[in-house]
Design a protein around this motif. Structure first.
Motif, mmCIF file in Angstrom:
data_model
loop_
_atom_site.group_PDB
_atom_site.id
_atom_site.type_symbol
_atom_site.label_atom_id
_atom_site.label_comp_id
_atom_site.label_asym_id
_atom_site.label_seq_id
_atom_site.Cartn_x
_atom_site.Cartn_y
_atom_site.Cartn_z
ATOM 1 N N ALA A 123 -69.967 30.429 -19.044
ATOM 2 C CA ALA A 123 -70.081 29.516 -20.189
ATOM 3 C C ALA A 123 -69.129 28.326 -20.069
ATOM 4 C CB ALA A 123 -69.795 30.282 -21.479
ATOM 5 N N ASN A 124 -68.088 28.462 -19.272
ATOM 6 C CA ASN A 124 -67.106 27.382 -19.165
ATOM 7 C C ASN A 124 -67.497 26.314 -18.145
ATOM 8 O OD1 ASN A 124 -65.296 28.605 -20.977
ATOM 9 N ND2 ASN A 124 -64.638 30.003 -19.358
ATOM 10 N N TYR A 125 -68.605 26.536 -17.435
ATOM 11 C CA TYR A 125 -68.987 25.601 -16.376
ATOM 12 C C TYR A 125 -69.871 24.501 -16.926
ATOM 13 C CZ TYR A 125 -66.918 28.630 -12.949
ATOM 14 O OH TYR A 125 -66.020 29.342 -12.213
ATOM 15 N N PRO A 126 -70.052 23.302 -16.316
ATOM 16 C CA PRO A 126 -69.337 22.879 -15.108
ATOM 17 C C PRO A 126 -67.864 22.571 -15.403
ATOM 18 C CG PRO A 126 -70.742 21.119 -15.928
ATOM 19 C CD PRO A 126 -70.976 22.291 -16.805
ATOM 20 N N VAL A 127 -67.013 22.851 -14.438
ATOM 21 C CA VAL A 127 -65.580 22.716 -14.646
ATOM 22 C C VAL A 127 -65.009 21.894 -13.498
ATOM 23 C CG1 VAL A 127 -64.960 24.804 -13.364
ATOM 24 C CG2 VAL A 127 -63.549 24.067 -15.279
ATOM 25 N N SER A 128 -63.987 21.101 -13.803
ATOM 26 C CA SER A 128 -63.352 20.299 -12.766
ATOM 27 C C SER A 128 -61.997 20.912 -12.452
ATOM 28 C CB SER A 128 -63.205 18.863 -13.284
ATOM 29 O OG SER A 128 -62.099 18.267 -12.704
ATOM 30 N N ILE A 129 -61.795 21.308 -11.191
ATOM 31 C CA ILE A 129 -60.550 21.989 -10.807
ATOM 32 C C ILE A 129 -59.827 21.169 -9.762
ATOM 33 C CG2 ILE A 129 -59.548 24.183 -10.094
ATOM 34 C CD1 ILE A 129 -62.206 25.495 -10.482
ATOM 35 N N ARG A 130 -58.524 21.058 -9.938
ATOM 36 C CA ARG A 130 -57.714 20.346 -8.946
ATOM 37 C C ARG A 130 -56.942 21.379 -8.127
ATOM 38 N NH1 ARG A 130 -52.787 17.336 -10.136
ATOM 39 N NH2 ARG A 130 -53.465 17.422 -12.291
ATOM 40 N N PHE A 131 -57.112 21.283 -6.788
ATOM 41 C CA PHE A 131 -56.405 22.186 -5.875
ATOM 42 C C PHE A 131 -55.374 21.403 -5.074
ATOM 43 C CE2 PHE A 131 -58.880 26.006 -6.205
ATOM 44 C CZ PHE A 131 -60.144 25.591 -6.595
ATOM 45 N N GLY A 132 -54.321 22.075 -4.658
ATOM 46 C CA GLY A 132 -53.345 21.392 -3.797
ATOM 47 C C GLY A 132 -52.323 22.392 -3.321
ATOM 48 N N ARG A 133 -51.436 21.940 -2.453
ATOM 49 C CA ARG A 133 -50.372 22.817 -1.977
ATOM 50 C C ARG A 133 -49.469 23.146 -3.157
ATOM 51 N NH1 ARG A 133 -49.105 24.250 2.984
ATOM 52 N NH2 ARG A 133 -46.936 24.667 2.580
ATOM 53 N N PRO A 134 -49.161 24.409 -3.349
ATOM 54 C CA PRO A 134 -48.325 24.749 -4.505
ATOM 55 C C PRO A 134 -46.913 24.205 -4.344
ATOM 56 C CG PRO A 134 -48.756 26.700 -3.160
ATOM 57 C CD PRO A 134 -49.548 25.597 -2.559
ATOM 58 N N ARG A 135 -46.355 23.709 -5.415
ATOM 59 C CA ARG A 135 -44.962 23.262 -5.388
ATOM 60 C C ARG A 135 -44.051 24.480 -5.451
ATOM 61 N NH1 ARG A 135 -43.850 18.084 -5.490
ATOM 62 N NH2 ARG A 135 -45.656 16.943 -6.136
ATOM 63 N N LEU A 136 -42.890 24.379 -4.816
ATOM 64 C CA LEU A 136 -41.962 25.509 -4.831
ATOM 65 C C LEU A 136 -41.253 25.583 -6.169
ATOM 66 C CD1 LEU A 136 -40.339 24.992 -1.345
ATOM 67 C CD2 LEU A 136 -41.872 26.816 -1.983
ATOM 68 N N THR A 137 -41.163 26.781 -6.722
ATOM 69 C CA THR A 137 -40.363 26.947 -7.946
ATOM 70 C C THR A 137 -38.899 27.032 -7.533
ATOM 71 O OG1 THR A 137 -40.402 29.331 -7.786
ATOM 72 C CG2 THR A 137 -42.209 28.309 -8.983
ATOM 73 N N SER A 138 -37.989 26.886 -8.499
ATOM 74 C CA SER A 138 -36.570 26.871 -8.100
ATOM 75 C C SER A 138 -36.137 28.236 -7.574
ATOM 76 C CB SER A 138 -35.660 26.408 -9.219
ATOM 77 O OG SER A 138 -36.112 26.850 -10.444
ATOM 78 N N ASN A 139 -36.777 29.297 -8.055
ATOM 79 C CA ASN A 139 -36.491 30.632 -7.527
ATOM 80 C C ASN A 139 -36.844 30.728 -6.063
ATOM 81 O OD1 ASN A 139 -35.288 32.558 -8.992
ATOM 82 N ND2 ASN A 139 -37.125 33.796 -9.276
ATOM 83 N N GLU A 140 -38.010 30.159 -5.729
ATOM 84 C CA GLU A 140 -38.459 30.202 -4.340
ATOM 85 C C GLU A 140 -37.537 29.387 -3.456
ATOM 86 O OE1 GLU A 140 -42.481 28.911 -4.696
ATOM 87 O OE2 GLU A 140 -43.206 30.968 -4.564
ATOM 88 N N LYS A 141 -37.027 28.281 -3.999
ATOM 89 C CA LYS A 141 -36.111 27.463 -3.202
ATOM 90 C C LYS A 141 -34.833 28.247 -2.919
ATOM 91 C CE LYS A 141 -37.826 23.116 -4.878
ATOM 92 N NZ LYS A 141 -37.678 22.081 -5.900
ATOM 93 N N LEU A 142 -34.356 28.977 -3.916
ATOM 94 C CA LEU A 142 -33.164 29.796 -3.730
ATOM 95 C C LEU A 142 -33.397 30.820 -2.626
ATOM 96 C CD1 LEU A 142 -32.204 30.477 -7.435
ATOM 97 C CD2 LEU A 142 -30.592 29.774 -5.706
ATOM 98 N N MET A 143 -34.570 31.459 -2.689
ATOM 99 C CA MET A 143 -34.874 32.489 -1.695
ATOM 100 C C MET A 143 -35.007 31.896 -0.301
ATOM 101 S SD MET A 143 -37.344 35.297 -3.405
ATOM 102 C CE MET A 143 -38.682 34.226 -3.834
#
Lengths: 211, 145
Positions: free
Chosen positions: A90-110
């Motif tokens: 029921a939610n279609y047609p839908v426009s989705i934006r894809f891309g490389r995920p940005r790093l969260t600050s937790n991930e940067k710490l790790m």
């Protein structure tokens, strides 16, 4: 931007300063109709493409926005679950934006701590005497340069592979660190640098723009 | 300019082959542990690089260098990893590592019905051909330098 990011790691491996300055990564926005021909999966609180690479949408790209509104992790801006929302015809047609995920600050710490350990292992596995840790790591999209001071602080810069002069940039960042952090009587050593974020930004940005 | 040593790993982390030519410092741990440490380090570097990269990657991690040596890395889509440590004067040698995989490993080990895959390579032919190939490389000098 030729310099992508700067990380400063203390001698215990903890991240004490981080600066990102790359332009937004490649993103693709498309309109889809039901059923979605991409396979999405939930991973680490994000919705990633698992299968169905095409037209600039690669495996590993995350869902960044639905119908123009940024998603919040695995929930849409309205608080509904993304996978559930996209599973409902029921939610279609839908426009989705894809891309490389940005790093969260937790991930940067790790990642900073991970690099700290890899640096040490690089020195241990050396076939030659007296080797330092990893000073330069090369991939096809970026080059990582690391400078370790005598006190164990590591300055890590991620740059374009063709960028020259990073060694002098690392020394300059060390100079700025010692002028603004070490000479500040209210700064505790090895702690995250927050107060001078402004000053450091101000000084490194002209450097980054010069290079 | 010289080659210090070479490791060959399969997708499960089994060290298929190791040889050294000029190695001045041992790791200080038993060989089995050294192989596991090397594999673990490469696995972590690959994961680190795929997260850190600002753009989509094609070839991935290529090499790293320290103040004394340079480690070159080549991985095939089937998970076979060729790792070579050389000294700092050596440039990109991806084609050399690819040759080691395609012309030596595939021809002499994979296509050999008597060589079981997934274990350390016992083939003497492979060992000697690899040794003579490395010695014939332009950046390999016989005296440790």
């Amino acid at each position: 931007m030729a310099i992508f990011s700067v990380y400063v790691v203390n001698k215990a491996g903890g991240l004490i300063y981080q600066l990102d300055s790359y332009a937004p990564r490649a993103e693709a926005e498309k309109t889809f109709s039901y059923p979605l021909d991409l396979l999405l999966k939930l991973h680490d609180e994000r919705v990633l493409v698992a299968f169905g690479q095409r037209d600039g949408i690669r495996v590993g790209h995350a869902v960044l926005a639905i119908n123009g509104m940024d998603v919040n992790g695995k929930y849409t801006a309205d608080g509904k679950e993304v996978l559930e929302y996209l599973g409902n015809s029921a939610n279609y047609p839908v426009s989705i934006r894809f891309g490389r995920p940005r790093l969260t600050s937790n991930e940067k710490l790790m990642l900073a701590s991970m690099f700290h350990s890899l640096f040490a292992i690089g020195s241990q596995l050396s076939p030659e005497q007296g080797s330092s840790g990893i000073e330069m790591l090369e991939t096809d999209t970026f080059k990582l340069h690391c400078f370790q001071t005598l006190t164990g602080i590591k300055f890590v810069v991620l740059a374009d592979p063709r960028q020259a002069g990073i060694d002098s940039l690392l020394r300059k960042i060390y100079e700025i660190y010692s002028d603004f952090a070490l000479k500040n009587p209210f700064y505790s050593l090895e702690m995250p640098i927050r107060f001078i974020a402004g000053a450091l930004c101000l000084h490194t940005n002209p450097l980054l723009q010069e290079t | 300019m010289t080659v210090h040593n070479l490791y060959l790993f399969d997708r499960n982390g089994v060290c298929l082959h190791y040889s050294e030519w000029h190695r001045k410092k041992q790791a200080g741990i038993p060989k089995e542990e050294e192989y596991k440490l090397m594999y673990g380090m490469l696995f972590s570097i690959r994961s680190f690089v795929s997260k850190m990269s600002p753009l989509d990657m094609k070839d991935g991690f290529l090499s790293f260098q320290t103040s004394r040596y340079k480690l070159h890395y080549y991985e095939t889509p089937t998970g076979i990893k060729v790792v070579m440590n050389t000294d700092l004067g050596v440039g990109p040698i991806r084609d050399v590592l690819h040759h080691i995989y395609s012309a030596l490993y595939v021809e002499l080990v994979v296509k050999n019905p008597l060589c079981p895959l997934g274990q350390t390579v016992q083939s003497e032919l492979f060992r000697s051909r690899l040794d003579s190939y490395i010695r014939s490389l332009p950046f390999f000098s016989a005296r440790a330098g």
